[in-house]
Design a protein around this motif. Structure first.
Motif, PDB file in Angstrom:
ATOM      1  N   PHE A 120      -3.103  -9.543   1.840  1.00 36.16           N
ATOM      2  CA  PHE A 120      -3.236  -8.115   2.145  1.00 36.16           C
ATOM      3  C   PHE A 120      -4.076  -7.422   1.076  1.00 36.16           C
ATOM      4  O   PHE A 120      -4.893  -6.554   1.391  1.00 36.16           O
ATOM      5  CB  PHE A 120      -1.859  -7.462   2.285  1.00 36.16           C
ATOM      6  N   ARG A 121      -3.902  -7.795  -0.186  1.00 41.48           N
ATOM      7  CA  ARG A 121      -4.665  -7.186  -1.276  1.00 41.48           C
ATOM      8  C   ARG A 121      -6.149  -7.531  -1.153  1.00 41.48           C
ATOM      9  O   ARG A 121      -7.012  -6.667  -1.361  1.00 41.48           O
ATOM     10  CB  ARG A 121      -4.129  -7.666  -2.623  1.00 41.48           C
ATOM     11  N   ASN A 122      -6.462  -8.762  -0.788  1.00 45.68           N
ATOM     12  CA  ASN A 122      -7.861  -9.184  -0.663  1.00 45.68           C
ATOM     13  C   ASN A 122      -8.590  -8.441   0.443  1.00 45.68           C
ATOM     14  O   ASN A 122      -9.814  -8.336   0.414  1.00 45.68           O
ATOM     15  CB  ASN A 122      -7.954 -10.688  -0.403  1.00 45.68           C
ATOM     16  N   ASN A 123      -7.850  -7.953   1.427  1.00 42.83           N
ATOM     17  CA  ASN A 123      -8.487  -7.306   2.578  1.00 42.83           C
ATOM     18  C   ASN A 123      -8.198  -5.813   2.655  1.00 42.83           C
ATOM     19  O   ASN A 123      -8.491  -5.189   3.674  1.00 42.83           O
ATOM     20  CB  ASN A 123      -8.026  -8.004   3.867  1.00 42.83           C
ATOM     21  N   GLN A 124      -7.673  -5.219   1.592  1.00 47.24           N
ATOM     22  CA  GLN A 124      -7.287  -3.811   1.643  1.00 47.24           C
ATOM     23  C   GLN A 124      -8.468  -2.855   1.767  1.00 47.24           C
ATOM     24  O   GLN A 124      -8.315  -1.742   2.260  1.00 47.24           O
ATOM     25  CB  GLN A 124      -6.435  -3.435   0.436  1.00 47.24           C
ATOM     26  N   ASP A 125      -9.658  -3.270   1.374  1.00 45.61           N
ATOM     27  CA  ASP A 125     -10.822  -2.391   1.442  1.00 45.61           C
ATOM     28  C   ASP A 125     -11.655  -2.602   2.707  1.00 45.61           C
ATOM     29  O   ASP A 125     -12.733  -2.038   2.840  1.00 45.61           O
ATOM     30  CB  ASP A 125     -11.707  -2.604   0.205  1.00 45.61           C
ATOM     31  N   GLU A 126     -11.149  -3.406   3.627  1.00 45.68           N
ATOM     32  CA  GLU A 126     -11.867  -3.679   4.879  1.00 45.68           C
ATOM     33  C   GLU A 126     -11.966  -2.396   5.698  1.00 45.68           C
ATOM     34  O   GLU A 126     -10.991  -1.669   5.865  1.00 45.68           O
ATOM     35  CB  GLU A 126     -11.137  -4.761   5.671  1.00 45.68           C
ATOM     36  N   THR A 127     -13.170  -2.100   6.218  1.00 46.84           N
ATOM     37  CA  THR A 127     -13.370  -0.874   7.000  1.00 46.84           C
ATOM     38  C   THR A 127     -13.749  -1.150   8.450  1.00 46.84           C
ATOM     39  O   THR A 127     -13.625  -0.264   9.295  1.00 46.84           O
ATOM     40  CB  THR A 127     -14.463   0.002   6.357  1.00 46.84           C
TER      41      THR A 127
END
Length: 75
Positions: free
Chosen positions: A34-41
């Motif tokens: 979840f942390r690795n993909n938290q900035d996905e837009t």
């Protein structure tokens, strides 16, 4: 997203009950993903990641078996 995150952690606690090593490993992996993909837009990418997380939750709940040795030759 938060609902699925919490669901994965609840499932982890049920599936790996009394197995501290597996509980910790699963906790770290869930948080890391979840942390690795938290900035996905990208909405498409987010929906794809949510589908994967949902599938993982189902697999954990339905396919993982915890066994306990009750005798030297029995599980």
């Amino acid at each position: 997203v938060l609902k699925l995150f919490k669901l994965l952690h609840r499932t982890r606690q049920e599936v790996f009950k009394n197995d501290t090593r597996a509980l910790e490993a699963a906790r770290q992996k869930i948080n890391e993903e979840f942390r690795n993909n938290q900035d996905e837009t990208s909405e498409q990418k987010i929906n794809e990641l949510l589908k994967i997380a949902s599938d993982v939750e189902v697999i954990l709940r339905t396919s993982v078996i915890q066994a306990v040795h009750t005798d030297s030759d029995k599980i």
